[in-house]
Design an enzyme around this catalytic site. Sequence first.
Site, PDB file in Angstrom:
ATOM      1  N   PRO A 116      17.110 -12.229   6.801  1.00  0.00           N
ATOM      2  CA  PRO A 116      18.457 -11.320   7.342  1.00  0.00           C
ATOM      3  C   PRO A 116      19.545 -11.769   7.886  1.00  0.00           C
ATOM      4  O   PRO A 116      19.505 -12.900   8.751  1.00  0.00           O
ATOM      5  CB  PRO A 116      17.540 -10.397   8.163  1.00  0.00           C
ATOM      6  N   ASN A 117      20.616 -11.161   7.406  1.00  0.00           N
ATOM      7  CA  ASN A 117      22.171 -11.869   8.183  1.00  0.00           C
ATOM      8  C   ASN A 117      22.600 -13.079   7.593  1.00  0.00           C
ATOM      9  O   ASN A 117      23.886 -13.080   8.058  1.00  0.00           O
ATOM     10  CB  ASN A 117      22.179 -11.241   9.525  1.00  0.00           C
ATOM     11  N   ARG A 137      29.596 -13.250  11.040  1.00  0.00           N
ATOM     12  CA  ARG A 137      28.773 -12.971  12.192  1.00  0.00           C
ATOM     13  C   ARG A 137      28.601 -14.175  13.157  1.00  0.00           C
ATOM     14  O   ARG A 137      28.272 -15.008  12.804  1.00  0.00           O
ATOM     15  CB  ARG A 137      27.171 -12.724  11.691  1.00  0.00           C
ATOM     16  N   TYR A 178      26.936 -19.563  14.848  1.00  0.00           N
ATOM     17  CA  TYR A 178      26.678 -20.001  13.408  1.00  0.00           C
ATOM     18  C   TYR A 178      27.733 -20.616  12.451  1.00  0.00           C
ATOM     19  O   TYR A 178      27.464 -21.027  11.654  1.00  0.00           O
ATOM     20  CB  TYR A 178      26.132 -18.384  12.660  1.00  0.00           C
ATOM     21  N   ASN A 238      14.805 -20.429   5.797  1.00  0.00           N
ATOM     22  CA  ASN A 238      15.354 -19.955   7.156  1.00  0.00           C
ATOM     23  C   ASN A 238      15.068 -18.561   7.029  1.00  0.00           C
ATOM     24  O   ASN A 238      15.717 -17.578   6.805  1.00  0.00           O
ATOM     25  CB  ASN A 238      16.932 -20.136   7.320  1.00  0.00           C
ATOM     26  N   ALA A 257      15.980 -13.686  11.597  1.00  0.00           N
ATOM     27  CA  ALA A 257      15.228 -12.978  12.785  1.00  0.00           C
ATOM     28  C   ALA A 257      13.635 -12.762  12.524  1.00  0.00           C
ATOM     29  O   ALA A 257      12.985 -12.547  13.482  1.00  0.00           O
ATOM     30  CB  ALA A 257      15.748 -11.627  12.847  1.00  0.00           C
ATOM     31  N   GLU A 282      11.262 -25.404   7.784  1.00  0.00           N
ATOM     32  CA  GLU A 282      11.788 -24.237   8.191  1.00  0.00           C
ATOM     33  C   GLU A 282      13.175 -24.782   9.143  1.00  0.00           C
ATOM     34  O   GLU A 282      13.280 -25.944   9.404  1.00  0.00           O
ATOM     35  CB  GLU A 282      11.018 -23.976   9.720  1.00  0.00           C
ATOM     36  N   HIS A 294      17.017 -23.753  10.786  1.00  0.00           N
ATOM     37  CA  HIS A 294      17.888 -22.776  11.501  1.00  0.00           C
ATOM     38  C   HIS A 294      19.300 -23.614  11.723  1.00  0.00           C
ATOM     39  O   HIS A 294      19.243 -24.482  12.173  1.00  0.00           O
ATOM     40  CB  HIS A 294      17.062 -22.707  12.775  1.00  0.00           C
ATOM     41  N   ARG A 314      18.671 -20.778  22.690  1.00  0.00           N
ATOM     42  CA  ARG A 314      19.218 -19.548  22.852  1.00  0.00           C
ATOM     43  C   ARG A 314      18.055 -18.436  23.811  1.00  0.00           C
ATOM     44  O   ARG A 314      17.263 -18.906  24.367  1.00  0.00           O
ATOM     45  CB  ARG A 314      19.207 -19.377  21.086  1.00  0.00           C
TER      46      ARG A 314
END
Length: 146
Positions: free
Chosen positions: A9-10, A17, A22, A73, A76, A97, A99, A106
């Site tokens: 998502p996103n 965003r 990012y 990725n 969320a 994985e 990111h 974070r």
Amino acid sequence: MKLLVINGPNINMLGIREPDIYGKETYKNLIDTVKVYAENKGIEIEFYQSNHEGDLVDKIQWAYKRIDGIIINPAAYTHTSVAILDAVKSVNIPTVEVHISDVSAREDFRQISYIRSACVKTISGHSINGYTEAVDFLTEYLGNEN
């Protein structure tokens, strides 16, 4: 070799965003960069993005016996989805994985990754370059598997 890049998502909102977190690269830039990088190495690559957990699970299951390696990725869903973890475990495809941001720097809730235990590697905080690093890792990893 055929790789599948899955984004949660996103990720389609890259460049819009929170560019301070990012970056300013768009989702199209990410796809174009990784596609050219992989194709220059003779690797067939496919991309998939969804904001829906079940769609991501379906795509992971679709990859069974079709794809050699997955770069994911989960965004969320990294911190919430046992379903995505179980899907990756069920297909038994080497998965990296990725990111874009440095999740270790974070919020506390971002320190939890459900999917990590099913992955052969995690790359975090290298912007979209993390995806090309994942291509390199899987190329070597899969080459050594044979």
